[in-house]
Scaffold this active site. Structure first.
Site, PDB file in Angstrom:
ATOM      1  N   HIS A   1      33.101  35.377  39.325  1.00  0.00           N
ATOM      2  CA  HIS A   1      33.658  35.678  40.650  1.00  0.00           C
ATOM      3  C   HIS A   1      33.585  34.582  41.709  1.00  0.00           C
ATOM      4  O   HIS A   1      33.709  34.893  42.891  1.00  0.00           O
ATOM      5  CB  HIS A   1      32.968  36.934  41.228  1.00  0.00           C
ATOM      6  CG  HIS A   1      33.297  38.210  40.507  1.00  0.00           C
ATOM      7  ND1 HIS A   1      32.817  38.502  39.274  1.00  0.00           N
ATOM      8  CD2 HIS A   1      34.058  39.269  40.849  1.00  0.00           C
ATOM      9  CE1 HIS A   1      33.251  39.689  38.888  1.00  0.00           C
ATOM     10  NE2 HIS A   1      34.020  40.181  39.821  1.00  0.00           N
TER      11      HIS A   1
ATOM     12  N   GLY B   1      38.606  35.031  36.512  1.00  0.00           N
ATOM     13  CA  GLY B   1      38.536  36.297  35.782  1.00  0.00           C
ATOM     14  C   GLY B   1      38.861  37.478  36.679  1.00  0.00           C
ATOM     15  O   GLY B   1      39.347  38.507  36.217  1.00  0.00           O
TER      16      GLY B   1
ATOM     17  N   HIS C   1      41.627  46.114  34.300  1.00  0.00           N
ATOM     18  CA  HIS C   1      40.982  46.431  35.563  1.00  0.00           C
ATOM     19  C   HIS C   1      42.027  46.547  36.680  1.00  0.00           C
ATOM     20  O   HIS C   1      42.754  45.607  36.971  1.00  0.00           O
ATOM     21  CB  HIS C   1      39.971  45.327  35.872  1.00  0.00           C
ATOM     22  CG  HIS C   1      39.101  45.601  37.046  1.00  0.00           C
ATOM     23  ND1 HIS C   1      39.342  45.079  38.294  1.00  0.00           N
ATOM     24  CD2 HIS C   1      37.976  46.349  37.159  1.00  0.00           C
ATOM     25  CE1 HIS C   1      38.394  45.479  39.131  1.00  0.00           C
ATOM     26  NE2 HIS C   1      37.550  46.250  38.460  1.00  0.00           N
TER      27      HIS C   1
ATOM     28  N   GLU D   1      37.234  50.373  34.706  1.00  0.00           N
ATOM     29  CA  GLU D   1      37.901  50.704  35.986  1.00  0.00           C
ATOM     30  C   GLU D   1      39.379  50.366  35.845  1.00  0.00           C
ATOM     31  O   GLU D   1      39.966  49.674  36.687  1.00  0.00           O
ATOM     32  CB  GLU D   1      37.270  49.889  37.133  1.00  0.00           C
ATOM     33  CG  GLU D   1      35.751  50.032  37.216  1.00  0.00           C
ATOM     34  CD  GLU D   1      35.116  49.203  38.328  1.00  0.00           C
ATOM     35  OE1 GLU D   1      35.477  48.018  38.452  1.00  0.00           O
ATOM     36  OE2 GLU D   1      34.281  49.738  39.070  1.00  0.00           O
TER      37      GLU D   1
ATOM     38  N   GLU E   1      39.948  54.032  41.871  1.00  0.00           N
ATOM     39  CA  GLU E   1      39.032  53.389  42.805  1.00  0.00           C
ATOM     40  C   GLU E   1      39.699  53.212  44.164  1.00  0.00           C
ATOM     41  O   GLU E   1      40.880  52.878  44.250  1.00  0.00           O
ATOM     42  CB  GLU E   1      38.636  52.028  42.216  1.00  0.00           C
ATOM     43  CG  GLU E   1      37.588  51.302  43.023  1.00  0.00           C
ATOM     44  CD  GLU E   1      37.246  49.922  42.432  1.00  0.00           C
ATOM     45  OE1 GLU E   1      37.449  49.719  41.215  1.00  0.00           O
ATOM     46  OE2 GLU E   1      36.789  49.072  43.211  1.00  0.00           O
TER      47      GLU E   1
ATOM     48  N   CYS F   1      39.401  50.825  46.183  1.00  0.00           N
ATOM     49  CA  CYS F   1      39.926  49.457  46.263  1.00  0.00           C
ATOM     50  C   CYS F   1      41.269  49.309  45.552  1.00  0.00           C
ATOM     51  O   CYS F   1      42.078  48.465  45.938  1.00  0.00           O
ATOM     52  CB  CYS F   1      38.950  48.467  45.627  1.00  0.00           C
ATOM     53  SG  CYS F   1      37.523  48.117  46.656  1.00  0.00           S
TER      54      CYS F   1
ATOM     55  N   CYS G   1      32.104  47.130  46.993  1.00  0.00           N
ATOM     56  CA  CYS G   1      33.410  46.533  47.278  1.00  0.00           C
ATOM     57  C   CYS G   1      34.271  47.440  48.151  1.00  0.00           C
ATOM     58  O   CYS G   1      35.042  46.967  48.988  1.00  0.00           O
ATOM     59  CB  CYS G   1      34.141  46.220  45.979  1.00  0.00           C
ATOM     60  SG  CYS G   1      34.276  47.613  44.858  1.00  0.00           S
TER      61      CYS G   1
END
Lengths: 644, 644
Positions: free
Chosen positions: A132, A183, A258, A310, A326, A328, A406
């Protein structure tokens, strides 16, 4: 360099105004406490402390997720938008101090990532797949751009320009550069924002590089893995579909992996497609949009139906109780939709944007801004979540904070920037995508045009748009007819017009010479709609969801008693919508006479020959986003229906 | 010592006869190959090899599950029953050799467990919670008793008596004894069988000890854990409810934890309650029976709705697609039901026994006996199983063998012993629980009575029972009226009788003087029933299952096309039952005109206002047990229903 502050927008909307106030008065201070580990009984964040350690101003170890810096970034971004809405010198001072701290934590060469600086110095960029760094950089860049626009202060922007330049030196084609990509996508769309504000094409090109390089063979993740002597198969079925890196982006036709990674990437693809006009990218982006919104999206705008990874699963696989959806991911869908509107004006994009904004994103936060859902399913039975491991990702009540935090700052930055979603402008066209009370102005071909929207949306569909150019000016006001509005009425200065001939792709193009105090009145009658799902959605056959305007409804146990699936809504039952000002911050509730299967006369039978014993009940449905703000319990969006 | 061979039964039934033949001709030889690692492309068993190593006749390491010995035991038990059905000298020779090998592997003091003997010598009885020593012993005891009954040979029985005596020395109250009980129940019911055949009360007492000791404080599992310096929390929520050891058995009111462990224990409780008359145990057992069959059982007799822990979850939590419903658990339910009938004659127990036998147990095996399901859900979508991790326990097709191979030999021993479930006798009462074609005889108070049943069950409900005492004799023939039979007709020697006044708890008591060739004719008209579930079963509201006689039906993709939830069965649709001799070994199929939601006119919509577009389709339902014996695909038991 673009000017810092462009068209300011003053949100006067009752619905969003309340949310904006909560974000500035409650969420931002609360999250500030969280970032500083001052919340009792919650997972500590340590995010500010990590920065202090990196800056050499505190002793200690790095703590938190590898992407802990991004929480600070998202908080700063939310602060930036919030300051647009309402000045707050103390908050701005706080933010400035964090920015100063970021500056002090930044390495000589521009690098800035507390995980690697504190915990694994010397190991930078060795695991771009999992760790990240570019993701955090992206969030910091987004925050810096927002802060510059909001405050006119350059410091944060300069810090991030320095970092972006460093990244541009590290990644890309060319000897001694890493031919790779993140990623977790995010920097791609951030670099475009940096390009927009600086006008420096290298950022656009780096974004394009990350997108174009993705999924090529030999595979960067394999090369990188080999380099760090990692021989473990990747945990997600050993498949880079998790990162949407299983093949080049232009060959991707279905959303996989994801959901947040995916949707951030699709957003960047839309941005790049709009800016470069690259046909193959336009086509790929639209195909992915169609796949997500026509086959993998919940009616709330929720996406990502699997807890494992996710992730997206497959077409029409939309279980209501097991979904991940989610917060987000729905926020990311809003980001994407906004960018699709830059690519092409079509009300389909704005309809989805509206769906995401009014349902599956804000459902992630309590009405008081103090608690959050990470996961937003469409059916919740608390006992199921407590007992069944296959449902353990579903929390039946919102949580104060998360180890992986997040969502809370993401919802804060979305709400605080809601004003940015209402309009867009292209040459002499001013597009109105959303109906939200506000005052703003645009420079349309040199003429300053004051725009004022007044509406009680989403509770009724009457909207007045006052258009006041400083001097008479000919331009096009193009406004969306929402997909749910069947009998729209359009009036200009009190006179009804036939808008159908002026409509293209769901937008009415009013091309005329506007004068001060011209008023466009829109009326979109809101009816309670019974919505059904495509029959390929296995779980929803024989069920309906209620929608009124953009608002999706749900049943809650507190209003309807336990065992919500036992309620059957007859097709011919009259449904009534009524505004309840004291309920849930003021909402329209939907009521009607439904049937409930009698549980009393079953005695001890578990199975028996069919027999119809139902009793009439008064059913009350509330907006989905507002569920679980009273007594916790069951919740259900898709209700059983009978045809008589 | 009881005589070895009691009333022999000759199964002449077409339905079960075919299954018995398959078990003896196919399953037993196949499993023999499996135990000897001669199956290609399957997980090796190593079970026989483990015994050879333990006996010092081969070199090597122990391989397999800690309970690998039990596969040998269950195979031997199946062989025993199969030899009752049909003599097979070669098979018996094989079995005798395995028994000899068991004898040679047995330790001096009687102990016999290849895992500990080969892999962890010196560590016997250090982890009775997890390591299945008593479980394996139980299965070996059951097999030994069965083999003695079947062949009259004592060797295996003597081996197991020696082992049981050793266990009796190791466990129980008293100094230097382990005051404990197994983590996986099984030995409790086995010891009762050993008591029955030997008449030695110490086995009954040891069984009672294990049951009575369970769940007491201080907790044996804690003590044992401490002793072996294990400080890990137990993986199942750190809760001994997994082993039904969370509290004393008499205080347990709801079925919890691992379903097979639970149901083996409940079986032993029923056995002990019947033999000891212990009121508190009778009450606890009945309460648990009610909880399982009235609140936690699928319509197929499947139990254990959670993959995590292969466990019961909570009342009415019966998801159709996520269910675990292990083959072994339904088999265990049959064991338990049979024992409840010993405790009390009530057709409820036999109805459940019948449900388990004709549905959720035999569904675990392909019709050809070559492949097996471990998990038996009521709704399967192959793509869901492939993509979604929350469904990964569900295999959409039966597998040739399993690393944990408990189910295949368990289904073999159940089928091979089906004759043991038909009757029971108490003093002058001969009870007929099941309708299965057979010939047998009973000694009723000194008179030999020949009994012959003829029926085409489960495809029609006509049954003829010929009762032929060697001389005229007065006794009671008590036969069950199945719960599903609404208009039963009973004739004795051709003359209809009013059976209602003779009926008690679902059994008709015919107390008369019987003479040679007396015939009781029963007619239970089988209609296709639409069954609904208790409305507290969240997933089944608005749905029906089809049942005819004891057979639960399902839809398969091969007959009905993909997306089975899109099929809606109108309440008033006529349903037809027809025997198809060439289909699936001969089954009654149920057909009718149903509706299918049109998928064609949806174009790209995922959601839209309700509109009723269905088209009539010819629906075909087949018996659930026989699904997935043709082209693999979707399967569905609970169909959407409309009321018109």
């Amino acid at each position: 360099m673009k000017e810092a502050v462009k068209n300011r927008i003053n949100i006067t909307d009752k619905f969003w105004g309340r949310y904006l106030d909560i974000v500035s008065e409650q969420v931002i201070p609360y999250q500030w406490d969280a970032l500083n580990d001052r919340l009792p009984n919650t997972s500590p964040s340590h995010a500010i402390e990590n920065l202090k350690i990196a800056a050499g101003e505190a002793e200690g170890e790095f703590y938190g997720m590898v992407f802990q810096d991004s929480d600070v970034a998202k908080w700063l971004e939310a602060v930036a938008y919030s300051l647009e809405h309402k000045s707050d010198p103390e908050l701005e001072k706080n933010a400035d101090e964090v920015i100063d701290l970021l500056g002090r934590a930044q390495a000589e060469d521009g690098y800035l990532n507390t995980y690697y600086q504190v915990k694994e110095p010397g190991k930078r960029w060795t695991n771009v797949r999992d760790n990240h760094e570019l993701y955090c950089a992206g969030h910091l860049i987004e925050a810096a751009v927002a802060y510059y626009h909001s405050t006119g202060k350059r410091k944060f922007l300069d810090i991030m320009i320095k970092y972006a330049d460093h990244i541009n030196d590290v990644f890309g084609n060319g000897e001694n550069k890493i031919q790779g990509y993140p990623g977790h996508q995010e920097i791609e769309l951030a670099l475009i924002r940096l390009y927009e504000v600086t006008g420096d094409e290298k950022y656009l090109n780096l974004s394009k590089y990350f997108i174009d390089e993705r999924g090529k063979q030999p595979h960067f993740f394999d090369t990188e893995k080999k380099k760090r002597n990692d021989s473990e198969p990747f945990w997600f079925h050993n498949d880079y579909a998790y990162h949407q890196a299983h093949k080049p982006v232009r060959e991707q036709e279905e959303a996989v992996g994801h959901a947040v990674r995916a949707t951030y990437m699709y957003s960047a693809m839309a941005d790049l497609a709009a800016r470069t006009g690259d046909e193959s990218l336009v086509e790929a982006t639209k195909k992915l949009w169609e796949n997500v919104t026509q086959k993998q999206m919940y009616i709330t705008g929720g996406i990502g139906s699997m807890a494992f990874g996710e992730a997206f699963s497959f077409d029409y696989d939309l279980p209501n109780d097991l979904s991940y959806t989610e917060t987000c991911a729905t926020i990311a869908l809003a980001f994407w939709a906004k960018r699709m509107l830059n690519l092409e004006i079509n009300s389909n994009y704005a309809d989805i944007l509206e769906t995401a904004l009014y349902n599956g994103s804000i459902s992630g936060m309590n009405l008081d801004g103090k608690k959050f859902f990470y996961v937003n399913p469409l059916e919740v039975s608390p006992q199921t979540c407590e007992v069944r491991k296959d449902h353990e990702h579903v929390k039946p009540v919102r949580q104060p904070w998360f180890g992986c935090a997040c969502c809370p700052p993401n919802i804060a930055r979305l709400i605080a920037s809601v004003g940015h979603y209402i309009y867009s402008q292209k040459e002499k066209n001013l597009f109105v995508h959303l109906y939200i009370g506000n005052e703003t102005s645009f420079d349309i071909q040199g003429t300053q045009v004051q725009i004022t929207q007044k509406t009680n949306y989403p509770w009724d569909g009457d909207v007045a748009i006052e258009v006041s150019p400083e001097t008479e000016h000919t331009f096009t006001l193009a406004f969306r007819i929402p997909g749910w509005a069947n009998r729209a009425i359009v009036k200009v200065n009190g006179e009804a017009i036939d808008h159908l001939p002026l409509t293209k792709n769901g937008y009415v193009y009013l091309d005329r010479t506007w004068a001060a105090n011209d008023v466009v009145e829109l009326s979109f009658p809101m009816e309670v709609e019974r919505i059904q799902a495509n029959p390929q959605v296995r779980n929803n056959v024989g069920k309906v969801a209620l929608r009124r305007g953009p608002i999706v409804y749900c049943l809650e146990e507190v209003d309807n008693g336990p065992n919500l699936p036992g309620i059957i809504l007859p097709r011919n039952a009259e449904l009534h919508a009524k505004y309840e000002k004291d309920l849930l911050g003021g909402v329209v509730v939907v009521t009607g006479e439904a049937q409930r299967i009698e549980e009393e006369n079953w005695e001890n039978a578990l199975y028996r020959p069919v027999e119809d014993k139902t009793k009439p009940i008064q059913m009350t449905a509330i907006p989905y986003y507002a569920w679980c703000n009273r007594k916790p319990g069951e919740m259900l969006v898709w209700m059983n229906e009978s045809l008589n």
